[in-house]
Design a protein around this motif. Structure first.
Motif, short mmCIF file in Angstrom:
data_model
loop_
_atom_site.label_atom_id
_atom_site.label_comp_id
_atom_site.label_asym_id
_atom_site.label_seq_id
_atom_site.Cartn_x
_atom_site.Cartn_y
_atom_site.Cartn_z
N PRO A 239 2.30 20.28 -4.88
CA PRO A 239 1.21 19.37 -5.13
C PRO A 239 1.49 18.85 -6.69
CG PRO A 239 0.10 21.17 -4.20
CD PRO A 239 1.48 21.81 -4.40
N ASP A 240 2.05 19.83 -7.52
CA ASP A 240 2.21 19.19 -8.96
C ASP A 240 3.26 18.50 -9.15
OD1 ASP A 240 4.39 21.14 -8.88
OD2 ASP A 240 3.72 22.44 -10.33
N GLY A 241 4.19 18.25 -8.23
CA GLY A 241 5.15 17.31 -8.16
C GLY A 241 6.61 17.76 -8.57
N ASP B 26 5.70 10.71 -5.34
CA ASP B 26 7.36 10.89 -5.30
C ASP B 26 7.59 9.83 -6.10
OD1 ASP B 26 7.07 12.74 -3.37
OD2 ASP B 26 7.71 11.15 -1.67
N LEU B 27 7.00 8.48 -6.33
CA LEU B 27 7.43 7.47 -7.34
C LEU B 27 7.57 8.04 -8.83
CD1 LEU B 27 8.04 4.57 -8.19
CD2 LEU B 27 5.73 4.21 -8.00
N GLY B 28 5.94 8.77 -9.15
CA GLY B 28 6.01 9.41 -10.34
C GLY B 28 7.04 10.40 -10.80
N GLN C 150 13.08 16.08 -2.43
CA GLN C 150 11.88 16.21 -1.57
C GLN C 150 10.82 17.09 -2.42
OE1 GLN C 150 12.15 18.47 2.36
NE2 GLN C 150 10.47 17.62 3.05
N LEU C 151 9.71 16.56 -2.72
CA LEU C 151 8.87 17.29 -3.52
C LEU C 151 8.11 18.09 -2.38
CD1 LEU C 151 7.19 14.71 -5.89
CD2 LEU C 151 9.15 16.07 -6.26
N THR D 184 0.81 -1.12 -0.10
CA THR D 184 -0.04 0.02 -0.10
C THR D 184 0.88 1.14 -0.03
OG1 THR D 184 -1.75 -1.35 1.44
CG2 THR D 184 -1.87 1.27 1.33
N LEU D 185 0.49 2.46 -0.94
CA LEU D 185 1.30 3.53 -0.99
C LEU D 185 0.32 4.55 -0.67
CD1 LEU D 185 2.99 2.97 -4.36
CD2 LEU D 185 4.12 2.66 -2.31
N SER D 186 0.71 5.43 0.17
CA SER D 186 0.02 6.70 0.20
C SER D 186 0.20 7.47 -1.09
CB SER D 186 0.51 7.57 1.53
OG SER D 186 2.04 8.19 1.08
#
Length: 82
Positions: free
Chosen positions: A77-79, A60-62, A73-74, A52-54
């Protein structure tokens, strides 16, 4: 190959391995409002494994898929990384 289905409470993506002679089991991604689960059958143990990923981990993975080696560190919200 992959499929996308929209259920009542989640979007379900199934990834089918069509590669080399040794194929991996299908991967099922369930995207809920508050988390994402990734499920795959483990033939060695004869059981299904789920992680399970939050939503922040998914974000962060994307971002990590498009960044070079390093620590990030992002902050937005737009990544975008800072």
């Amino acid at each position: 190959m992959f499929t996308i289905e929209h259920d009542f409470d989640a979007t379900v993506i199934t990834l089918v391995d069509e590669g080399a002679p040794y194929l991996q089991e299908d991967v099922i991604v369930n995207a809920f409002d508050d988390c994402v689960t990734i499920t795959q059958f483990d033939a060695r143990l004869n059981e299904t494994r789920t992680i399970t990923l939050s939503l922040s981990q998914v974000r962060d993975l994307g971002a990590a898929l498009d960044l070079p080696e390093g620590s990030y560190q992002l902050s937005k919200p737009d990544g975008t990384a800072r």
